[in-house]
Design an enzyme around this catalytic site. Structure first.
Site, PDB file in Angstrom:
ATOM      1  N   GLU A 159      61.827  71.721 -56.064  1.00 57.51           N
ATOM      2  CA  GLU A 159      61.721  73.080 -55.532  1.00 57.51           C
ATOM      3  C   GLU A 159      60.739  73.202 -54.368  1.00 57.51           C
ATOM      4  OE1 GLU A 159      61.542  72.227 -58.722  1.00 57.51           O
ATOM      5  OE2 GLU A 159      63.344  73.117 -59.590  1.00 57.51           O
ATOM      6  N   PHE A 165      60.948  78.782 -61.491  1.00 56.20           N
ATOM      7  CA  PHE A 165      60.797  77.592 -60.645  1.00 56.20           C
ATOM      8  C   PHE A 165      60.658  77.943 -59.162  1.00 56.20           C
ATOM      9  CE2 PHE A 165      63.787  75.912 -64.107  1.00 56.20           C
ATOM     10  CZ  PHE A 165      62.727  75.699 -64.977  1.00 56.20           C
ATOM     11  N   HIS A 196      67.302  84.938 -63.209  1.00 56.71           N
ATOM     12  CA  HIS A 196      66.903  84.810 -64.606  1.00 56.71           C
ATOM     13  C   HIS A 196      65.430  85.158 -64.793  1.00 56.71           C
ATOM     14  CE1 HIS A 196      70.654  82.683 -64.262  1.00 56.71           C
ATOM     15  NE2 HIS A 196      70.795  82.687 -65.565  1.00 56.71           N
TER      16      HIS A 196
END
Lengths: 330, 282
Positions: A70, A95, A121
């Site tokens: 990431e 993340f 999410h």
């Protein structure tokens, strides 16, 4: 809710992905991609939840999957933006807004680059996947970054409109905070008029006894609470504060003056989140108003199926209705 | 392989002189700030000079020219050695450097792309640079542009995990237009890189990540020119890492190899001694 059928208790990743077409990020970008060659999309092995995958199928040369890396993805997006691109990044909020916070701050927010970050999410949407997969700090973190705009749309239609505006007219970095894609719609998908504009709160119900200011998936739950409370004779205003930063100050002032009581609702730690942002504006305004923040009170959520967790933390319509009544009776 | 060097002796001498100029200006600017990065700037002096007087395509009158080569300092703390070079080639007037590190100056210890012409990306957080380069090189490919992205990194920087995420992705995306330049000066803030947290073997690491690797003496201008002259074409599909064997504090005998000079301030006597040594050359 689409055509997929599943028991309301079901929670497994694959189903979540299937349903997340509602989130429309990919679909919207496919539409915009033809007219806007500057759009590129980046993901970190999670291209499906926001359907960025769809953009990749249409424009493979402008879609980059970075694998489970990431920090590299976020910083490479900054490099792409420096060459004139408008990169869209999507991955789980835990993340992105949490894991890659320093990269977002230093490589995107500080140079004020046109990168669109989509944290999916959020909150406790990942349920029993646990705290590593929950994101109840991302509003606080991104809101503390100068130059950053922070938006938490109520549903797929809202996200779609806000993405379109961000591509056509908005300058600077944006952090979009969206949920898991199983939400009931608040806005009409094929509306002829624009229903969401960056920086403008939406008053979805008017009322005189209480204002509930919510963002993201809690907007729909706030509407349900308002309906329940209205049956009990309470008149509740519901504000969709999709843009948390810069916030629509006037909407807060008016709510304080006209209803005298404000309850903020978010699936986020109340420390630094939507509630804190509203409190700051309210306190500096000097307007006298009852005020309460509802969300997670400096705690990590229990693990469990999301359906039960939202009940447990009183973040569903019924729970918000209870919290509202307690608050008004305090 | 054609090993002929493509430039005249005059050009090589000019690059050497400009590297000296970078060192002398570093001493002057650090004195204004009363603290600065001598060691890591001096190890990059020949690299800066070779890039800006021979290798990079750029237009100082049009600093945002979209087809220019990009140069990013992953080791942003060496910017004090690069600013004088950018001024000298015409990105901004030299006098502006007199404001170095003063309140409101565009010139801080780490470079800012929005304040300084010729800086292609802001840096300072060690380990970001190569990822930025991956993004720039992807951008070049999307736009069918032929430029390269050159990323200067320190050997200590290779301790950052993100560098290896970036290295993996550059090979995966087949970025032949990306060049990593490792200024292997063998020291970090606290000590000797190989003792503190050993990142060796550097060459084998890059190779195993799928990169084309070249080793060169980072203070030998002819060798640097030759290395850059023989880079694979930007359209090729393997990124290149140039491992430059360098000496921290190069050019000043009492600073060489010393990690103590990573951040420091010379007293008046030592300053004069350092200036004389640099003028004398090595």
């Amino acid at each position: 809710m689409g055509t997929t059928t599943f028991h309301k208790d079901t929670w497994e990743l694959y189903k979540g992905m299937e349903m997340s077409k509602q989130l429309t990020a990919g679909e919207t970008l496919v539409k915009l991609g033809k007219e806007h060659p500057e759009i590129v999309a980046l993901c970190a092995d999670l291209g499906k939840p926001t359907r960025l995958w769809d953009f990749g199928k249409e424009f493979p040369e402008r879609f980059f999957n970075f694998g489970l890396a990431e920090k590299n993805m976020v910083t490479a997006a900054a490099g792409l933006a420096s060459t004139g691109k408008t990169p869209f990044i999507a991955t789980y909020a835990s993340f992105l807004g949490v894991l890659a916070a320093e990269n977002i701050r230093t490589a995107i927010a500080y140079p004020n680059l046109n990168v669109r970050l989509i944290g999916t999410h959020t909150g406790i949407a990942m349920g029993f996947y646990g705290t590593s997969h929950h994101a109840t700090e991302d509003i606080s973190i991104t809101r503390a970054m100068a130059n950053m705009t922070v938006i938490s749309p109520a549903d797929g239609a809202a996200l779609s409109e806000l993405i379109e505006e961000s591509v056509k007219t908005y300058e600077g970095p944006i952090y979009f905070r969206i949920s898991r894609g199983r939400e009931e719609p608040v806005y009409r998908k094929e509306a002829s008029e624009v229903q969401n504009k960056i920086g403008q709160a939406n008053i979805l119900r008017d009322g005189t006894n209480l204002t509930i200011i919510a963002c993201g998936i809690e907007v729909n739950e706030a509407l349900k609470a308002a309906d329940q409370l209205s049956e009990e004779g309470l008149s509740v205003r519901v504000i969709d504060m999709h843009t948390i930063k810069p916030m629509d100050d006037e909407a807060v002032y008016n709510a304080a003056k006209e209803t005298g009581a404000i309850l903020t609702v978010e699936e986020h730690n109340v420390q630094g989140g939507l509630g804190s942002a509203v409190a700051e504006i309210l306190m500096e305004s000097g307007i006298n108003c009852k005020f309460k923040r509802h969300g997670f009170h400096d705690e990590y959520a229990l693990i469990g199926k999301p359906y039960y967790l939202y009940q447990h933390y009183k973040l569903n319509g019924e729970g918000i209705s209870e919290v509202s009544k307690e608050f008004l009776n305090e | 392989m054609d090993n002929t060097v493509s430039v005249s002796k005059e050009k090589i001498d000019l690059i050497k002189e400009k590297a000296k100029m970078s060192r002398l200006e570093t001493i002057r600017l650090v004195a204004l700030a009363k603290s600065g990065h001598y060691g890591s700037s001096f190890s990059s002096s020949e690299i800066f000079a070779t890039l800006y007087y021979k290798v990079l395509n750029y237009d100082p009158k049009n600093p945002k020219w979209r087809s220019r080569d990009r140069f990013v300092m992953g080791k942003g703390h060496a910017a004090v050695g690069a600013y004088p070079v950018l001024a000298d080639v015409g990105f901004f007037p030299k006098e502006e450097l007199d404001t170095y590190t003063q309140v409101g100056s565009p010139f801080g210890d780490h470079p800012d792309m929005n304040k300084i012409n010729g800086i292609d990306f802001s840096s300072g957080s060690i380990g970001h640079g190569l990822s930025v380069g991956v993004g720039m090189s992807l951008g070049a490919r999307v736009d069918n542009e032929n430029y390269r992205s050159y990323i200067l990194m320190g050997d200590g920087e290779l301790q950052e995990g993100q560098v290896w995420e970036a290295a993996m992705s550059a090979a995966n995306f087949k970025l032949g237009n990306l060049v990593a330049i490792v200024d292997d000066n063998k020291v970090t803030v606290d000590g000797v890189t190989g003792e503190l947290m050993d990142i060796n073997p550097i060459k084998e690491k890059w190779k195993s990540f799928g990169w084309n690797v070249v080793e060169v003496d980072g203070h030998d201008v002819e060798a640097l020119v030759e290395t850059f002259d023989h880079l694979p074409s930007p359209g090729s599909d393997v990124p290149t890492a140039i491992i430059c064997d360098t000496v921290a504090g190069k050019g000043v005998s009492f600073m060489e190899h010393g990690y103590e000079w990573h951040v420091a301030n010379l007293g008046e006597d030592d300053k004069q001694k350092a200036i004389e040594e640099i003028k004398g050359g090595f």
